[in-house]
Design an enzyme around this catalytic site. Structure first.
Site, PDB file in Angstrom:
ATOM      1  N   ASN A  34       0.844  -1.195   0.000  1.00 39.70           N
ATOM      2  CA  ASN A  34       0.000   0.000   0.000  1.00 39.70           C
ATOM      3  C   ASN A  34       0.878   1.244   0.000  1.00 39.70           C
ATOM      4  OD1 ASN A  34       0.615  -0.857   2.654  1.00 39.70           O
ATOM      5  ND2 ASN A  34      -1.079   0.268   3.538  1.00 39.70           N
ATOM      6  N   GLU A  37       0.471   5.282   0.581  1.00 36.67           N
ATOM      7  CA  GLU A  37      -0.444   6.342   1.043  1.00 36.67           C
ATOM      8  C   GLU A  37       0.060   7.716   0.624  1.00 36.67           C
ATOM      9  OE1 GLU A  37      -0.923   5.574   5.240  1.00 36.67           O
ATOM     10  OE2 GLU A  37      -2.148   3.805   4.839  1.00 36.67           O
ATOM     11  N   CYS A  48      -4.130   0.669  -2.577  1.00 32.34           N
ATOM     12  CA  CYS A  48      -4.015  -0.591  -1.834  1.00 32.34           C
ATOM     13  C   CYS A  48      -2.913  -1.476  -2.427  1.00 32.34           C
ATOM     14  CB  CYS A  48      -5.326  -1.361  -1.889  1.00 32.34           C
ATOM     15  SG  CYS A  48      -6.670  -0.590  -0.993  1.00 32.34           S
ATOM     16  N   GLU A  88      -3.026  -4.671  -3.142  1.00 35.45           N
ATOM     17  CA  GLU A  88      -3.485  -5.575  -4.208  1.00 35.45           C
ATOM     18  C   GLU A  88      -3.453  -4.872  -5.553  1.00 35.45           C
ATOM     19  OE1 GLU A  88      -4.851  -4.750  -1.341  1.00 35.45           O
ATOM     20  OE2 GLU A  88      -6.649  -5.917  -0.962  1.00 35.45           O
ATOM     21  N   CYS A  91     -10.450  -4.804  -0.091  1.00 41.68           N
ATOM     22  CA  CYS A  91     -11.572  -3.861  -0.077  1.00 41.68           C
ATOM     23  C   CYS A  91     -12.415  -4.080  -1.341  1.00 41.68           C
ATOM     24  CB  CYS A  91     -11.056  -2.421   0.000  1.00 41.68           C
ATOM     25  SG  CYS A  91     -10.366  -1.819  -1.546  1.00 41.68           S
ATOM     26  N   CYS A 147     -10.717  -3.195  -4.685  1.00 39.94           N
ATOM     27  CA  CYS A 147      -9.714  -4.184  -5.110  1.00 39.94           C
ATOM     28  C   CYS A 147     -10.384  -5.464  -5.614  1.00 39.94           C
ATOM     29  CB  CYS A 147      -8.756  -4.496  -3.968  1.00 39.94           C
ATOM     30  SG  CYS A 147      -7.610  -3.144  -3.668  1.00 39.94           S
TER      31      CYS A 147
HETATM   32  N1  THU Z   1      -5.353  -1.410   2.350  1.00 37.80           N
HETATM   33  C1  THU Z   1      -4.777  -2.245   1.438  1.00 37.80           C
HETATM   34  O1  THU Z   1      -3.662  -2.038   0.987  1.00 37.80           O
HETATM   35  N2  THU Z   1      -5.509  -3.323   1.051  1.00 37.80           N
HETATM   36  C2  THU Z   1      -6.734  -3.644   1.529  1.00 37.80           C
HETATM   37  O2  THU Z   1      -7.304  -4.627   1.105  1.00 37.80           O
HETATM   38  C3  THU Z   1      -7.372  -2.812   2.555  1.00 37.80           C
HETATM   39  C4  THU Z   1      -6.670  -1.558   2.907  1.00 37.80           C
HETATM   40  C5  THU Z   1      -4.551  -0.252   2.806  1.00 37.80           C
HETATM   41  C6  THU Z   1      -5.064   1.092   2.393  1.00 37.80           C
HETATM   42  C7  THU Z   1      -4.483   1.972   3.472  1.00 37.80           C
HETATM   43  O3  THU Z   1      -3.160   2.320   3.100  1.00 37.80           O
HETATM   44  C8  THU Z   1      -4.418   1.081   4.693  1.00 37.80           C
HETATM   45  O4  THU Z   1      -4.525  -0.239   4.215  1.00 37.80           O
HETATM   46  C9  THU Z   1      -5.496   1.345   5.731  1.00 37.80           C
HETATM   47  O5  THU Z   1      -6.745   1.340   5.148  1.00 37.80           O
END
Ligand code: THU
Length: 150
Positions: A58, A60, A69, A71, A99, A102
């Site tokens: 991930n 940010e 994300c 994935e 999520c 994704c």
């Molecule tokens: N996140 C992912 O990378 N994958 C997921 O399936 C759920 C959430 C990340 C997004 C964000 O950087 C952090 O997790 C918190 O939501």
């Protein structure tokens, strides 16, 4: 001439090896997570039709809504290398569940029977919980481009 049997490895043997390799790759990717805002590192790895593996974490941003994300980072990494068919995907996070966004992206590229491996785990933890499922079970009634005439 002696005939050499080129037997395809049984799916079960193949799966055991794939699971091990992909989970290790996703854990390595999780270490690169850029998550100073959520402090929630996520790693993903996809095995594509070619047999190659691509990873993602991930990423940010100070503008929170721009986070990508793990994935999607992994899948976009694979697609950027000319790969379009996912055979298996591993996801590693404290609570590893993709999520909704994704899930839709996974379905766009997943081949029939694609294996999903979700690993509840975080660095420095000893215990992990692994769940296996199929891409087809991720999202009921996904947006379907052919139905939409796209
Ligand atoms: N996140 C992912 O990378 N994958 C997921 O399936 C759920 C959430 C990340 C997004 C964000 O950087 C952090 O997790 C918190 O939501």
């Amino acid at each position: 001439m002696k005939r050499v049997a080129h037997k395809k490895p049984a799916r079960k043997t193949w799966l055991v090896a794939v699971r091990k390799k992909l989970v290790a790759a996703a854990k390595t990717a999780q270490k690169n997570a850029y998550c100073p805002y959520s402090r929630y590192p996520v790693g993903a790895a996809v095995l594509m039709e070619s047999g190659r593996t691509y990873t993602g974490c991930n990423v940010e941003n100070a503008s929170f809504g721009l986070a990508c994300c793990a994935e999607r980072t992994a899948i976009f990494n694979a697609v950027s290398h000319g790969e379009k068919k996912i055979r298996a995907l591993a996801l590693v996070a404290k609570s590893a569940k993709p999520c909704g966004a994704c899930r839709q992206v996974i379905i766009e590229f997943a081949c029939k029977d694609a294996e999903m491996i979700f690993v509840d785990w975080q660095p420095l933890e000893k215990k992990e919980k692994i769940t296996y499922t199929k891409a087809a079970r991720l999202l009921p009634k996904p947006f379907n481009p052919s139905e939409a005439g796209l």
